[in-house]
Design a protein around this motif. Structure first.
Motif, PDB file in Angstrom:
ATOM      1  N   PRO A   1      -0.124  14.106  -9.693  1.00  0.00           N
ATOM      2  CA  PRO A   1      -0.936  13.195  -9.266  1.00  0.00           C
ATOM      3  C   PRO A   1      -1.330  12.496 -10.387  1.00  0.00           C
ATOM      4  O   PRO A   1      -1.269  12.671 -11.454  1.00  0.00           O
ATOM      5  CB  PRO A   1      -1.752  13.446  -8.741  1.00  0.00           C
ATOM      6  CG  PRO A   1      -2.478  14.899  -9.436  1.00  0.00           C
ATOM      7  CD  PRO A   1      -0.902  15.412  -9.700  1.00  0.00           C
ATOM      8  N   ARG A   2      -0.763  10.704  -9.808  1.00  0.00           N
ATOM      9  CA  ARG A   2      -1.896   9.953 -11.002  1.00  0.00           C
ATOM     10  C   ARG A   2      -3.166   9.158 -10.491  1.00  0.00           C
ATOM     11  O   ARG A   2      -3.419   9.514  -8.966  1.00  0.00           O
ATOM     12  CB  ARG A   2      -0.723   8.514 -10.646  1.00  0.00           C
ATOM     13  CG  ARG A   2       0.955   8.789 -11.359  1.00  0.00           C
ATOM     14  CD  ARG A   2       0.875   8.989 -12.250  1.00  0.00           C
ATOM     15  NE  ARG A   2       0.724   7.397 -13.416  1.00  0.00           N
ATOM     16  CZ  ARG A   2       0.539   7.301 -14.439  1.00  0.00           C
ATOM     17  NH1 ARG A   2      -0.182   8.315 -15.076  1.00  0.00           N
ATOM     18  NH2 ARG A   2       0.403   5.928 -15.190  1.00  0.00           N
ATOM     19  N   PRO A   3      -3.693   8.463 -10.751  1.00  0.00           N
ATOM     20  CA  PRO A   3      -4.995   7.676 -10.820  1.00  0.00           C
ATOM     21  C   PRO A   3      -4.598   6.848 -10.144  1.00  0.00           C
ATOM     22  O   PRO A   3      -6.351   5.989  -9.840  1.00  0.00           O
ATOM     23  CB  PRO A   3      -5.482   7.299 -12.563  1.00  0.00           C
ATOM     24  CG  PRO A   3      -4.582   7.721 -13.268  1.00  0.00           C
ATOM     25  CD  PRO A   3      -3.234   8.036 -12.697  1.00  0.00           C
ATOM     26  N   PHE A   4      -3.958   6.694  -9.306  1.00  0.00           N
ATOM     27  CA  PHE A   4      -3.673   5.828  -8.066  1.00  0.00           C
ATOM     28  C   PHE A   4      -2.672   6.661  -6.987  1.00  0.00           C
ATOM     29  O   PHE A   4      -2.159   7.398  -7.193  1.00  0.00           O
ATOM     30  CB  PHE A   4      -3.086   3.287  -8.639  1.00  0.00           C
ATOM     31  CG  PHE A   4      -2.639   4.260  -9.333  1.00  0.00           C
ATOM     32  CD1 PHE A   4      -0.881   4.273  -9.083  1.00  0.00           C
ATOM     33  CD2 PHE A   4      -2.958   3.945 -10.985  1.00  0.00           C
ATOM     34  CE1 PHE A   4       0.006   4.082 -10.234  1.00  0.00           C
ATOM     35  CE2 PHE A   4      -1.616   4.523 -11.836  1.00  0.00           C
ATOM     36  CZ  PHE A   4      -0.413   4.532 -11.244  1.00  0.00           C
ATOM     37  N   TRP A   5      -2.887   5.898  -6.242  1.00  0.00           N
ATOM     38  CA  TRP A   5      -1.984   5.881  -5.525  1.00  0.00           C
ATOM     39  C   TRP A   5      -1.271   5.126  -4.223  1.00  0.00           C
ATOM     40  O   TRP A   5      -2.306   3.582  -4.384  1.00  0.00           O
ATOM     41  CB  TRP A   5      -2.800   6.971  -3.768  1.00  0.00           C
ATOM     42  CG  TRP A   5      -3.603   7.179  -3.301  1.00  0.00           C
ATOM     43  CD1 TRP A   5      -4.695   5.923  -2.438  1.00  0.00           C
ATOM     44  CD2 TRP A   5      -4.439   7.071  -3.880  1.00  0.00           C
ATOM     45  NE1 TRP A   5      -5.787   6.140  -2.342  1.00  0.00           N
ATOM     46  CE2 TRP A   5      -6.340   7.201  -3.480  1.00  0.00           C
ATOM     47  CE3 TRP A   5      -4.908   8.069  -5.739  1.00  0.00           C
ATOM     48  CZ2 TRP A   5      -7.475   6.762  -4.075  1.00  0.00           C
ATOM     49  CZ3 TRP A   5      -6.983   8.779  -5.271  1.00  0.00           C
ATOM     50  CH2 TRP A   5      -7.311   7.716  -5.012  1.00  0.00           C
ATOM     51  N   TRP A   6      -0.674   4.623  -3.205  1.00  0.00           N
ATOM     52  CA  TRP A   6      -0.252   3.712  -2.868  1.00  0.00           C
ATOM     53  C   TRP A   6      -0.452   3.050  -1.282  1.00  0.00           C
ATOM     54  O   TRP A   6      -1.059   1.810  -1.497  1.00  0.00           O
ATOM     55  CB  TRP A   6       0.974   3.422  -2.151  1.00  0.00           C
ATOM     56  CG  TRP A   6       1.948   2.331  -1.588  1.00  0.00           C
ATOM     57  CD1 TRP A   6       2.080   1.259  -0.556  1.00  0.00           C
ATOM     58  CD2 TRP A   6       2.992   1.700  -2.727  1.00  0.00           C
ATOM     59  NE1 TRP A   6       2.577   0.468  -0.896  1.00  0.00           N
ATOM     60  CE2 TRP A   6       2.548   0.370  -2.101  1.00  0.00           C
ATOM     61  CE3 TRP A   6       3.648   1.744  -4.378  1.00  0.00           C
ATOM     62  CZ2 TRP A   6       3.824  -0.279  -2.370  1.00  0.00           C
ATOM     63  CZ3 TRP A   6       4.088   1.182  -4.519  1.00  0.00           C
ATOM     64  CH2 TRP A   6       4.849  -0.184  -3.370  1.00  0.00           C
TER      65      TRP A   6
END
Length: 359
Positions: A160-165
């Motif tokens: 995971p990244r610190p954001f999502w779409w």
């Protein structure tokens, strides 16, 4: 082929620099300042209001000026105008009925493809205006696909990244990290090969500044916004501003050209009133849409929309969520069709690329 001064810009030198270079520079500056803006985690409410509501959702509603406010345009292609929102809603209900997670994952991938295709579309518009041959257009498309898809593939390999779409876990995880590394390597190789070729050819025919601006700004926004970004604000601002601002400029330019032909009928006053009225209408519609999302689905922005104790059943959500997403999905469906200049000389006139025929 020598590039004339006019053919190097989609709108004009000042406008292109503003909507592409300016939008990218501002978004990267905001991303860099995110820690000092109190936005190390979630996007703060003020930024959400400006970036998401004021640019992202507003640019979706600008499709009204391209199609739905123009009775002649609707009459010319009624199946497209009526069928697009009906298809969008029907497919949305079907997807959400399968599962909420499937709906948001499917919508995320449709949105990603739309964002990628819009950047490629800008390049095609530049190429058509400059009368580039098909070989050059193939190179141009490759550069934009590399600049956008490379970071997206890397993102999938580093979840995971610190954001999502749209929402957490909307992308499918499990891609090996090595695939992301290879994607970034190809991304750099293709983009810099395009740059080298473009600069080499510029010795004889002159620099096509607009194409160069588009490739470099896209590369910067997508690489820094996805690979380098470490906060939701950094991703959101780089993702949205470069996508929405040029599109708002495009629909406004089209609207003025359509108005000059006598278009829009009784609704022509919406264009005659100028940019403030144009943006004010779009922001108002975006605000109303987000009001629906917040009161019925998300319940996250009470400071803007007030509180709501209403909690919809799963069945109701399967009908309401796709309805709220219909403007967005309709925009996605229409965007790839209504801006094609090949075989549509009247569109080129409305965009100011050529004079209207006499008589």
């Amino acid at each position: 082929m020598l590039h004339s001064s006019a053919s190097r810009w989609l709108f004009s030198r000042a406008t292109d620099l503003g909507v592409f270079a300016g939008a990218t520079a501002v978004s990267l500056a905001v991303a860099a300042l995110a820690p000092w803006l109190g936005a190390d985690g979630e996007t703060p409410p003020w930024a959400w209001l400006v970036i998401v509501v004021g640019i992202d959702v507003a640019h979706v509603w600008s499709t009204l000026f391209r199609v739905y406010l123009d009775g002649d345009e609707v009459a010319r292609r009624p199946v497209l105008a009526v069928g697009a929102p009906l298809a969008a809603y029907s497919l949305g209900v079907f997807a959400h009925a399968l599962s909420s997670a499937f709906f948001w994952t499917a919508l995320a991938y449709v949105a990603v493809w739309h964002f990628v295709r819009q950047q490629v579309g800008w390049m095609v518009l530049y190429g058509r205006k400059a009368k580039s041959d098909e070989r050059e257009l193939a190179w141009d498309r490759a550069a934009l696909y590399a600049a956008t898809l490379g970071p997206v593939v890397w993102w999938h390999a580093n979840l995971p990244r610190p954001f999502w779409w749209f929402r957490e876990h909307d992308f499918v995880a499990g891609l090996p990290s090595a695939v992301g590394t290879v994607a970034l390597a190809l991304h750099f190789a293709v983009v810099f090969s395009w740059l080298g070729r473009h600069l080499w050819l510029a010795r004889e025919r002159g620099l096509h500044a607009g194409k160069l601006l588009l490739v470099t700004s896209t590369f910067a926004a997508w690489f820094f916004g996805i690979v380098v970004a470490e906060s939701d604000l950094s991703f959101t601002v780089t993702n949205v501003v470069m996508h929405g601002v040029p599109y708002l400029a495009l629909t406004w330019r089209y609207s003025r050209g359509r108005l000059a032909e006598g278009g829009y009928g009784r609704l022509a006053f919406l264009v005659r009133a100028g940019v403030p009225a144009y943006l004010g209408l779009l922001f108002s519609l975006a605000w109303l849409e987000e009001l629906g999302w917040d009161r019925l689905v998300w319940h996250e922005h009470e400071a803007f929309f007030g509180s709501s104790a209403l909690r919809l059943s799963p069945l109701a959500l399967s009908l309401v969520v796709p309805l709220l997403a219909t403007p967005q999905l309709t925009h996605y469906l229409l965007d790839g069709l209504v801006w094609r200049t090949r075989g549509n000389p009247q569109l080129a006139v409305r965009l100011g690329w050529r004079a209207a025929p006499l008589g």
